[in-house]
Design a protein around this motif. Structure first.
Motif, mmCIF file in Angstrom:
data_model
loop_
_atom_site.group_PDB
_atom_site.id
_atom_site.type_symbol
_atom_site.label_atom_id
_atom_site.label_comp_id
_atom_site.label_asym_id
_atom_site.label_seq_id
_atom_site.Cartn_x
_atom_site.Cartn_y
_atom_site.Cartn_z
ATOM 1 N N LEU A 90 0.852 -1.192 0.000
ATOM 2 C CA LEU A 90 0.000 0.000 0.000
ATOM 3 C C LEU A 90 0.881 1.233 0.000
ATOM 4 O O LEU A 90 1.925 1.256 0.657
ATOM 5 N N LYS A 91 0.463 2.244 -0.725
ATOM 6 C CA LYS A 91 1.233 3.484 -0.763
ATOM 7 C C LYS A 91 0.822 4.394 0.376
ATOM 8 O O LYS A 91 -0.360 4.565 0.670
ATOM 9 N N THR A 92 1.814 4.992 1.005
ATOM 10 C CA THR A 92 1.574 5.986 2.043
ATOM 11 C C THR A 92 1.249 7.312 1.376
ATOM 12 O O THR A 92 1.876 7.690 0.398
ATOM 13 N N PHE A 129 1.163 14.099 10.105
ATOM 14 C CA PHE A 129 0.711 13.305 11.236
ATOM 15 C C PHE A 129 1.788 12.339 11.683
ATOM 16 O O PHE A 129 2.537 11.807 10.861
ATOM 17 N N HIS A 130 1.835 12.091 12.999
ATOM 18 C CA HIS A 130 2.774 11.122 13.561
ATOM 19 C C HIS A 130 2.015 10.276 14.569
ATOM 20 O O HIS A 130 1.203 10.782 15.342
ATOM 21 N N LYS A 131 2.293 8.981 14.566
ATOM 22 C CA LYS A 131 1.594 8.067 15.461
ATOM 23 C C LYS A 131 2.255 8.066 16.833
ATOM 24 O O LYS A 131 3.468 8.068 16.943
ATOM 25 N N SER A 174 1.560 20.615 19.962
ATOM 26 C CA SER A 174 0.844 19.690 19.100
ATOM 27 C C SER A 174 -0.465 19.276 19.762
ATOM 28 O O SER A 174 -0.677 19.501 20.952
ATOM 29 N N ALA A 175 -1.341 18.664 18.981
ATOM 30 C CA ALA A 175 -2.631 18.210 19.473
ATOM 31 C C ALA A 175 -2.911 16.846 18.859
ATOM 32 O O ALA A 175 -2.218 16.402 17.941
ATOM 33 N N LEU A 176 -3.927 16.176 19.362
ATOM 34 C CA LEU A 176 -4.338 14.891 18.813
ATOM 35 C C LEU A 176 -5.485 15.102 17.837
ATOM 36 O O LEU A 176 -6.284 16.032 17.995
ATOM 37 N N ILE A 177 -5.554 14.240 16.833
ATOM 38 C CA ILE A 177 -6.677 14.346 15.905
ATOM 39 C C ILE A 177 -7.927 13.797 16.586
ATOM 40 O O ILE A 177 -7.856 13.024 17.538
ATOM 41 N N SER A 178 -9.086 14.191 16.089
ATOM 42 C CA SER A 178 -10.338 13.755 16.695
ATOM 43 C C SER A 178 -10.600 12.288 16.368
ATOM 44 O O SER A 178 -10.041 11.724 15.422
ATOM 45 N N ASP A 179 -11.461 11.679 17.152
ATOM 46 C CA ASP A 179 -11.813 10.275 16.922
ATOM 47 C C ASP A 179 -12.513 10.086 15.582
ATOM 48 O O ASP A 179 -12.389 9.026 14.951
ATOM 49 N N ALA A 180 -13.238 11.093 15.132
ATOM 50 C CA ALA A 180 -13.961 10.994 13.869
ATOM 51 C C ALA A 180 -13.001 10.921 12.680
ATOM 52 O O ALA A 180 -13.314 10.309 11.661
ATOM 53 N N ASP A 181 -11.833 11.529 12.797
ATOM 54 C CA ASP A 181 -10.869 11.532 11.699
ATOM 55 C C ASP A 181 -9.853 10.401 11.785
ATOM 56 O O ASP A 181 -9.039 10.230 10.880
ATOM 57 N N HIS A 182 -9.891 9.623 12.852
ATOM 58 C CA HIS A 182 -8.863 8.601 13.062
ATOM 59 C C HIS A 182 -8.841 7.567 11.932
ATOM 60 O O HIS A 182 -7.769 7.189 11.458
ATOM 61 N N HIS A 183 -9.998 7.125 11.488
ATOM 62 C CA HIS A 183 -10.060 6.105 10.442
ATOM 63 C C HIS A 183 -9.461 6.620 9.135
ATOM 64 O O HIS A 183 -8.752 5.891 8.442
ATOM 65 N N LYS A 184 -9.753 7.876 8.795
ATOM 66 C CA LYS A 184 -9.241 8.444 7.540
ATOM 67 C C LYS A 184 -7.728 8.554 7.559
ATOM 68 O O LYS A 184 -7.054 8.206 6.587
ATOM 69 N N ALA A 197 -5.589 6.923 9.515
ATOM 70 C CA ALA A 197 -4.974 5.604 9.596
ATOM 71 C C ALA A 197 -4.941 4.929 8.230
ATOM 72 O O ALA A 197 -4.014 4.172 7.929
ATOM 73 N N ARG A 198 -5.928 5.201 7.415
ATOM 74 C CA ARG A 198 -5.948 4.624 6.076
ATOM 75 C C ARG A 198 -4.900 5.259 5.160
ATOM 76 O O ARG A 198 -4.328 4.601 4.308
ATOM 77 N N MET A 199 -4.626 6.544 5.374
ATOM 78 C CA MET A 199 -3.594 7.214 4.572
ATOM 79 C C MET A 199 -2.186 6.827 4.996
ATOM 80 O O MET A 199 -1.252 6.951 4.225
ATOM 81 N N LEU A 200 -2.046 6.351 6.246
ATOM 82 C CA LEU A 200 -0.733 5.969 6.771
ATOM 83 C C LEU A 200 -0.764 4.494 7.176
ATOM 84 O O LEU A 200 -0.796 4.175 8.374
ATOM 85 N N PRO A 201 -0.737 3.580 6.207
ATOM 86 C CA PRO A 201 -0.922 2.170 6.537
ATOM 87 C C PRO A 201 0.220 1.568 7.350
ATOM 88 O O PRO A 201 0.029 0.601 8.065
ATOM 89 N N TYR A 202 1.424 2.126 7.268
ATOM 90 C CA TYR A 202 2.561 1.542 7.956
ATOM 91 C C TYR A 202 3.072 2.423 9.089
ATOM 92 O O TYR A 202 4.195 2.263 9.534
ATOM 93 N N ALA A 203 2.260 3.361 9.557
ATOM 94 C CA ALA A 203 2.682 4.268 10.621
ATOM 95 C C ALA A 203 2.698 3.561 11.964
ATOM 96 O O ALA A 203 2.054 2.555 12.159
#
Length: 65
Positions: free
Chosen positions: A4-6, A14-16, A47-57, A59-65
């Motif tokens: 999968l492409k990042t 974003f950083h995990k 820095s801040a954390l992303i919202s729970d609503a955006d977490h899925h999006k 995570a999908r853009m960063l498959p190997y994070a």
């Protein structure tokens, strides 16, 4: 399965964390800083954390994070 492409734009923004959440930078710190209070600029520098609503999006853009 193919690799999968990042999403390179998301990888720069974003950083995990260790617990699996994603950190993000804050906006509104590029220009027009003279009209902002010192307290505001200090808070926006962190820095801040992303919202729970955006977490899925994200995570999908960063498959190997």
């Amino acid at each position: 399965m193919p690799k999968l492409k990042t999403h390179s734009g998301a990888a720069k923004r974003f950083h995990k964390t260790g617990t699996g959440k994603f950190k993000r930078g804050q906006s509104k710190m590029r220009h027009i800083l003279t009209s902002k209070a010192t307290k505001t600029k200090r808070k926006l520098g962190g820095s801040a954390l992303i919202s729970d609503a955006d977490h899925h999006k994200v995570a999908r853009m960063l498959p190997y994070a």
